[in-house]
Design a protein around this motif. Sequence first.
Motif, PDB file in Angstrom:
ATOM      1  N   ASP A 157     -12.874 -19.225 -30.563  1.00  0.00           N
ATOM      2  CA  ASP A 157     -12.842 -20.284 -31.575  1.00  0.00           C
ATOM      3  C   ASP A 157     -13.035 -21.676 -30.976  1.00  0.00           C
ATOM      4  O   ASP A 157     -13.799 -22.484 -31.500  1.00  0.00           O
ATOM      5  CB  ASP A 157     -11.515 -20.233 -32.343  1.00  0.00           C
ATOM      6  N   ASP A 158     -12.324 -21.962 -29.882  1.00  0.00           N
ATOM      7  CA  ASP A 158     -12.447 -23.274 -29.247  1.00  0.00           C
ATOM      8  C   ASP A 158     -13.512 -23.282 -28.160  1.00  0.00           C
ATOM      9  O   ASP A 158     -14.180 -24.291 -27.950  1.00  0.00           O
ATOM     10  CB  ASP A 158     -11.102 -23.687 -28.641  1.00  0.00           C
ATOM     11  N   ARG A 216     -18.462 -18.277 -33.942  1.00  0.00           N
ATOM     12  CA  ARG A 216     -17.163 -18.873 -34.240  1.00  0.00           C
ATOM     13  C   ARG A 216     -16.850 -18.786 -35.732  1.00  0.00           C
ATOM     14  O   ARG A 216     -17.721 -18.963 -36.578  1.00  0.00           O
ATOM     15  CB  ARG A 216     -17.150 -20.338 -33.799  1.00  0.00           C
ATOM     16  N   HIS A 244      -6.753 -21.018 -20.432  1.00  0.00           N
ATOM     17  CA  HIS A 244      -5.391 -20.703 -20.870  1.00  0.00           C
ATOM     18  C   HIS A 244      -4.472 -21.929 -20.718  1.00  0.00           C
ATOM     19  O   HIS A 244      -3.694 -22.255 -21.626  1.00  0.00           O
ATOM     20  CB  HIS A 244      -4.846 -19.530 -20.066  1.00  0.00           C
ATOM     21  N   GLY A 259      -4.743 -24.442 -23.372  1.00  0.00           N
ATOM     22  CA  GLY A 259      -4.357 -23.984 -24.702  1.00  0.00           C
ATOM     23  C   GLY A 259      -5.523 -23.739 -25.636  1.00  0.00           C
ATOM     24  O   GLY A 259      -5.373 -23.795 -26.866  1.00  0.00           O
ATOM     25  N   LEU A 260      -6.695 -23.426 -25.077  1.00  0.00           N
ATOM     26  CA  LEU A 260      -7.884 -23.188 -25.899  1.00  0.00           C
ATOM     27  C   LEU A 260      -7.977 -21.724 -26.303  1.00  0.00           C
ATOM     28  O   LEU A 260      -7.588 -20.828 -25.541  1.00  0.00           O
ATOM     29  CB  LEU A 260      -9.138 -23.600 -25.126  1.00  0.00           C
ATOM     30  N   ARG A 261      -8.521 -21.497 -27.480  1.00  0.00           N
ATOM     31  CA  ARG A 261      -8.690 -20.136 -27.990  1.00  0.00           C
ATOM     32  C   ARG A 261     -10.124 -19.663 -27.761  1.00  0.00           C
ATOM     33  O   ARG A 261     -11.079 -20.414 -27.991  1.00  0.00           O
ATOM     34  CB  ARG A 261      -8.369 -20.084 -29.485  1.00  0.00           C
ATOM     35  N   ILE A 262     -10.260 -18.414 -27.321  1.00  0.00           N
ATOM     36  CA  ILE A 262     -11.569 -17.779 -27.156  1.00  0.00           C
ATOM     37  C   ILE A 262     -11.789 -16.821 -28.334  1.00  0.00           C
ATOM     38  O   ILE A 262     -10.923 -15.998 -28.613  1.00  0.00           O
ATOM     39  CB  ILE A 262     -11.634 -16.980 -25.825  1.00  0.00           C
ATOM     40  N   SER A 301     -15.664 -12.198 -27.036  1.00  0.00           N
ATOM     41  CA  SER A 301     -15.497 -13.538 -26.464  1.00  0.00           C
ATOM     42  C   SER A 301     -16.695 -14.454 -26.700  1.00  0.00           C
ATOM     43  O   SER A 301     -16.601 -15.670 -26.492  1.00  0.00           O
ATOM     44  CB  SER A 301     -15.236 -13.439 -24.961  1.00  0.00           C
TER      45      SER A 301
END
Length: 338
Positions: A266-267, A333, A258, A261-264, A329
């Motif tokens: 996708d990142d 992707r 968090h 700033g990573l997306r779960i 999760s």
Amino acid sequence: MSAKIEDVARRAGVSTATVSRVLSGKPYVSDELRERVLETVRELKYRPSRVARSLRVQRSSIIGLIISDIQNPFFTSVVRAVEDVAQQQQYSVFLCNSDEDFDKELTYIELMLAEQVAGMIVSPTASGNEVYQRLVEMRVPVVAIDRRVKDVEMDMVVGDNTTAACAVVTHLIENGYQRIGAVLGTPDVSTGAERYQGYANALLQHGLPVRPELVRTGSPRTPNGYALTMDLLQQPEPPDAIFTGNNLLTVGALRAIHELGLRIPDDIALAAFDEMDWMFLMKPALTVVMQPTYEMGRRAAELLLERIANPDRPPQQVVLQPTIKMRESSQRRRELPR
């Protein structure tokens, strides 16, 4: 005022010795007499004194339960199950928290021996093999729960960590992730070692290398999960998925993801060992290995009571199968817009 055994004997027209024989399940009491005593016990709402019972049988009616981290929600269900089984058999539970500290664990074991508890259930730290070997030699009833004690023939109840870890990492691979990192407990504890082995097995079975730079280990606490994950993700070539080895490590990993700033997913994809009540409420919901925690505690308590009743039976090792909840999760992707 609560009834006494003398009140039951007087009402039922028998001796206190007969009441005692009925309540302790001894033979040579007629069915008619047994039923009369039990009916009187129900009428008077008589509850046997645990102190008196302990004096009669020359042992305590207390079970010692030493867990490795009282802040870990994994143990909530375990403790409840142990208490449920103990209460049914008129035992009380003395709960201690070793805090992953062998010295504290040893202190509590010595205290329980001094208090002559009926037996112990322990989630052992890494350094206690000789202690447990000595307890077995002393014929102290003891059961290891969640973690194995190496090279000691004793009762144990554990989960199939290697198989479950292999399955969940395989799931990540099948969803397209190639650089899979691991944030795990220390390898000197059986759970950490076995979950690492399952992680490595999955990679090797799919032709992927086991990269030491993608593996971090530490004491299974939230701050460590945060620090280890942050270190992993700030590498020049970070992982595209992470497998965490217990729920507290997962909480720390989520905080690090968090903050970066990573997306779960996708990142960074995430799959974790141990369920927590709120995990399915996450968006995206978290893929987890769910351990049968209540069953683990129940079987450990039953094994301990069996050991108390039959000290000479061979030791048993119960291996319970976790289940995997595949959630968003760890899904494949999405293609990002160009």
